[in-house]
Enzyme design. Structure first.
Site, PDB file in Angstrom:
ATOM      1  N   HIS A  92       0.855  -1.198   0.000  1.00 57.15           N
ATOM      2  CA  HIS A  92       0.000   0.000   0.000  1.00 57.15           C
ATOM      3  C   HIS A  92       0.886   1.242   0.000  1.00 57.15           C
ATOM      4  O   HIS A  92       1.982   1.232   0.578  1.00 57.15           O
ATOM      5  CB  HIS A  92      -0.917  -0.011   1.224  1.00 57.15           C
ATOM      6  CG  HIS A  92      -1.960   1.066   1.169  1.00 57.15           C
ATOM      7  ND1 HIS A  92      -1.696   2.360   1.552  1.00 57.15           N
ATOM      8  CD2 HIS A  92      -3.239   1.049   0.734  1.00 57.15           C
ATOM      9  CE1 HIS A  92      -2.788   3.088   1.374  1.00 57.15           C
ATOM     10  NE2 HIS A  92      -3.733   2.317   0.879  1.00 57.15           N
ATOM     11  N   GLU A 163      -3.847   1.654  -7.613  1.00 57.81           N
ATOM     12  CA  GLU A 163      -4.270   2.743  -6.720  1.00 57.81           C
ATOM     13  C   GLU A 163      -3.396   3.951  -6.968  1.00 57.81           C
ATOM     14  O   GLU A 163      -2.307   4.052  -6.385  1.00 57.81           O
ATOM     15  CB  GLU A 163      -4.109   2.275  -5.257  1.00 57.81           C
ATOM     16  CG  GLU A 163      -5.387   2.305  -4.535  1.00 57.81           C
ATOM     17  CD  GLU A 163      -5.261   2.090  -3.031  1.00 57.81           C
ATOM     18  OE1 GLU A 163      -6.316   1.988  -2.426  1.00 57.81           O
ATOM     19  OE2 GLU A 163      -4.168   2.060  -2.471  1.00 57.81           O
TER      20      GLU A 163
HETATM   21  P1  PGA Z   1      -9.754   5.837  -0.060  1.00 56.08           P
HETATM   22  O1  PGA Z   1      -8.526   4.888   0.372  1.00 56.08           O
HETATM   23  O2  PGA Z   1     -10.870   4.939  -0.540  1.00 56.08           O
HETATM   24  O3  PGA Z   1     -10.101   6.580   1.199  1.00 56.08           O
HETATM   25  O4  PGA Z   1      -9.245   6.715  -1.147  1.00 56.08           O
HETATM   26  C1  PGA Z   1      -8.141   3.799  -0.406  1.00 56.08           C
HETATM   27  C2  PGA Z   1      -6.874   3.200   0.142  1.00 56.08           C
HETATM   28  O5  PGA Z   1      -5.979   3.939   0.603  1.00 56.08           O
HETATM   29  O6  PGA Z   1      -6.704   1.972   0.133  1.00 56.08           O
END
Ligand code: PGA
Length: 237
Positions: A92, A163
């Protein structure tokens, strides 16, 4: 169709809040989609207890690269498995920002698989990298390095998540078409053939625009997974 909603609770809920939310959603959700709740480490036993008898999976937000060792402050994938954890988020951007390298993440992926945890591997560029025109090359190398130690069979047990770091809330989401273009790019350059998950400011209102079943089979959700109403709305979106 949405196959996965993975709730990344980060360090946002107290232990009683996490247990209350897990109990409430566990009672109401039968699936699909497959819902996975990833509370902080100290909440894992109590949240696991609250989910007993439900179809909701327990997930963790990180794990160590070894099952046993002199690793102060780390948490063994073997012990996570013993607690009933089925899936673990790795790489992450919060962890990468703390110094986790692609090499370390690759070791963790191998360790997770060895202990029968599904690794959810996050890749994505920062705003700076995007502005410098490096988003694609960076994501390509993140994917290639994370998978570098795995056989084809092991790769099929991995869930890859795109992401874009700059789109994680409270920032603004990326255009769904742009995220889907990145998914296609990942397929083209890495040989990856499965749908990914998308993460970054996902809400019940925009989930369906990202998760088209082709590029993305589900979402990794932070903020919108912290309260019962939006979490249930995500499951029914
Ligand atoms: P968010 O976070 O949905 O608040 O943007 C996603 C994540 O960091 O996994």
């Amino acid at each position: 169709m949405t196959h996965w909603i993975i709730a990344n609770w980060k360090m946002q809920l107290s232990l009683p809040e996490a247990v209350r939310l897990a109990r409430a959603v566990g009672r109401r959700h039968r699936g699909p989609p497959r819902l996975v709740l990833c509370p902080s480490f100290p909440a894992l036993p109590a949240v696991g207890q609250a989910l007993q008898g439900s179809s909701v999976w327990l997930g963790a937000q990180n794990c160590a690269r070894l099952a046993r060792g002199s690793l102060t402050g780390e948490v063994s994938p073997l012990d996570l498995r013993a607690l009933g954890v089925r899936l673990v988020i790795l790489g992450h951007s919060d962890r990468r920002a703390l110094g986790e390298t692609d090499g370390l993440i690759a070791e963790k992926v191998t360790a997770a698989l060895r202990h029968r945890l599904v690794p959810v591997v996050c890749v994505g560029e920062t705003l700076r990298e995007r502005r410098l025109g490096r988003a694609r090359s960076l994501v390509r190398s993140q994917v290639q390095l994370a998978l570098s130690r795995l056989t084809n069979q092991q790769q099929r047990r991995v869930i890859l998540t795109y992401e874009p770091v700059w789109a994680i809330s409270p920032a603004r989401p990326i255009a769904p078409s742009e995220a889907q273009r990145m998914a296609r790019f990942i397929w083209d350059v890495t040989g990856w053939r499965q749908p990914l998950l998308y993460g970054g400011s996902v809400t019940p209102g925009n989930l369906r625009r990202f998760v088209d079943g082709v590029h993305f089979a589900g979402a990794l959700v932070g903020k919108a997974s912290l309260r019962l109403t939006p979490l249930l709305a995500l499951l029914h979106a």
